[in-house]
Design an enzyme around this catalytic site. Structure first.
Site, short mmCIF file in Angstrom:
data_model
loop_
_atom_site.label_atom_id
_atom_site.label_comp_id
_atom_site.label_asym_id
_atom_site.label_seq_id
_atom_site.Cartn_x
_atom_site.Cartn_y
_atom_site.Cartn_z
N CYS A 120 11.95 3.68 6.89
CA CYS A 120 11.39 2.76 5.88
C CYS A 120 11.72 3.19 4.46
O CYS A 120 11.58 2.39 3.53
CB CYS A 120 9.88 2.67 6.05
SG CYS A 120 9.40 2.28 7.74
N HIS A 261 6.12 -0.26 0.08
CA HIS A 261 6.50 -0.50 1.47
C HIS A 261 5.42 -1.36 2.12
O HIS A 261 4.23 -1.18 1.86
CB HIS A 261 6.64 0.84 2.20
CG HIS A 261 6.96 0.68 3.65
ND1 HIS A 261 7.92 -0.18 4.10
CD2 HIS A 261 6.42 1.26 4.76
CE1 HIS A 261 7.96 -0.13 5.43
NE2 HIS A 261 7.06 0.74 5.85
N ASN A 291 6.05 -5.23 9.27
CA ASN A 291 6.77 -4.06 8.73
C ASN A 291 8.24 -4.19 9.14
O ASN A 291 8.56 -4.11 10.33
CB ASN A 291 6.13 -2.80 9.33
CG ASN A 291 6.78 -1.52 8.84
OD1 ASN A 291 7.85 -1.54 8.22
ND2 ASN A 291 6.13 -0.41 9.13
#
Ligand code: UT7
Length: 334
Positions: A120, A261, A291
């Site tokens: 990520c 994020h 996500n």
């Protein structure tokens, strides 16, 4: 790892782009094949739905589409691109790099192209690398892309992970900037390899190839110890955001927008609280996409930019966290 201050050239973000696959998978859809509920998913994460790539739609296809939009906004033609970095943990193939497919699909045949794997955190790792290569004079521009087809690496029977993730891509064009233009002011990145076990895809690499014997064990799927990851995410993201704010000579009240994020709304709220930035100055789109790992902050940046939430002269902070464990942040004057 911190920035040196002796950079020759300022580097700005000249364009952004994103691409999301058409197919929407809602929490109600998930309820039909795994023991979960919209109520659990929404209250624990903030996610309502995510996108899933079509069969035959690969990470490179999504990356190239996001990249094309960023190039158009930057007014750069594919043959002018000098460097392409794709951040992904879901490459089309283990080799060659997904960036090579993207180069071919864009027709950016003058570009050097490679991938980085930082989960990520990959998009901001790519930003730091590209920024430094441009500021040092090695290149005058770069196309950086975060792109993931996580749906190919999910165990759709594991409710602790399958409700969290989605597919998509986001991109930005970085280029040498004139003094009066915006610039990337500070970048920060970090790694703690003692915590690889908290979040990983255990199979499919050289340590654990997929064989006919283990093929049914979902070893090439994401595995996560969510609670542990959560704690580290809040601490590391707070620390790295604070570092880039401080190094840029800014105060929290100078920040027009934080683009974090997009893993969990509770993590985002905790960071906003610890940074003393009001939640209305924090961009959130995870309710729509879940996500998307390396793509998440890049998609959020593009959506915020195109929605007019980022204007010329604004100071913004991006901050990310992921498997590795890895983390990164960037402060930008737009
Ligand atoms: O992008 C990379 C970084 N990743 C992250 O930052 C993710 C960080 N972690 C998280 O976001 C959260 O830890 C999760 C959303 C993954 C989990 O939330 P949590 O509040 O930590 O829940 P939990 O894992 O402690 O599970 C609580 C309960 C458990 O049941 P028991 O043991 O209390 O009976 C789980 O079995 O919820 C259960 N559970 C579910 N129930 C319904 C777990 N997943 C589900 C589900 N639906 N999908």
């Amino acid at each position: 790892m911190s920035d040196a201050t002796s950079s020759q050239h300022q580097v700005c973000i000249a364009g952004t782009g994103s691409y999301l696959p058409e197919k929407v998978l809602t929490n109600a859809d998930l309820e039909k094949f795994v023991e979960t509920s919209d109520e659990w998913i929404f209250t624990r994460t903030g996610i309502r739905e995510r996108r899933v790539a079509a069969e035959g739609e690969f990470t490179s296809h999504m990356a190239a589409k996001a990249g094309q939009k960023a190039l158009e906004q930057a007014g750069l033609s594919p043959d002018e691109v000098e460097l392409i970095i794709v951040a992904t943990i879901t490459p089309d193939t283990l080799t060659p790099a997904t960036a090579c497919y993207v180069q071919q699909q864009l027709g950016a045949m003058g570009a050097v192209a490679f991938d980085i794997s930082a989960a990520c955190s990959g998009f901001l790792y790519a930003m730091k690398i590209a920024k430094r290569l441009i500021s040092d004079g090695a290149f005058t521009n770069a196309l950086i892309i975060g792109a993931e087809k996580l749906s190919s690496f999910i165990n759709w029977k594991d409710r602790t992970t399958c409700v969290l993730f989605g597919d998509g891509a986001g991109a930005a064009v970085l280029r040498r900037a004139a003094p009066e233009e915006g610039s990337i002011l500070a970048t920060e990145m970090g790694t703690d390899g003692r915590l690889t076990h908290l979040l990983n895809i255990p199979g499919g690499g050289s340590a654990c190839p997929i064989t006919p014997e283990n093929a049914g064990q979902h070893l090439a799927s994401l595995a996560m110890m969510g609670k542990e990851v959560f704690k580290h995410a809040v601490n590391r993201m707070k620390e790295s955001a604070e570092l880039v704010i401080e190094r840029s000579g800014l105060q929290p009240e100078d920040i027009a927008l934080v683009v974090p994020h997009q893993a969990n709304l509770r993590i985002i709220d905790a960071i906003a609280d610890r940074l003393a930035v009001p939640t209305e100055r924090v961009f959130v789109n995870l309710q729509k996409y879940g996500n998307t790992s390396a793509a998440a902050v890049a998609i959020a940046l593009d959506e915020a930019h195109r929605a007019g939430a980022i204007k010329r002269g604004d100071h913004i902070v991006m901050v990310v966290f992921g498997a590795g464990l890895t983390w990164a942040a960037a402060a930008v004057r737009w």
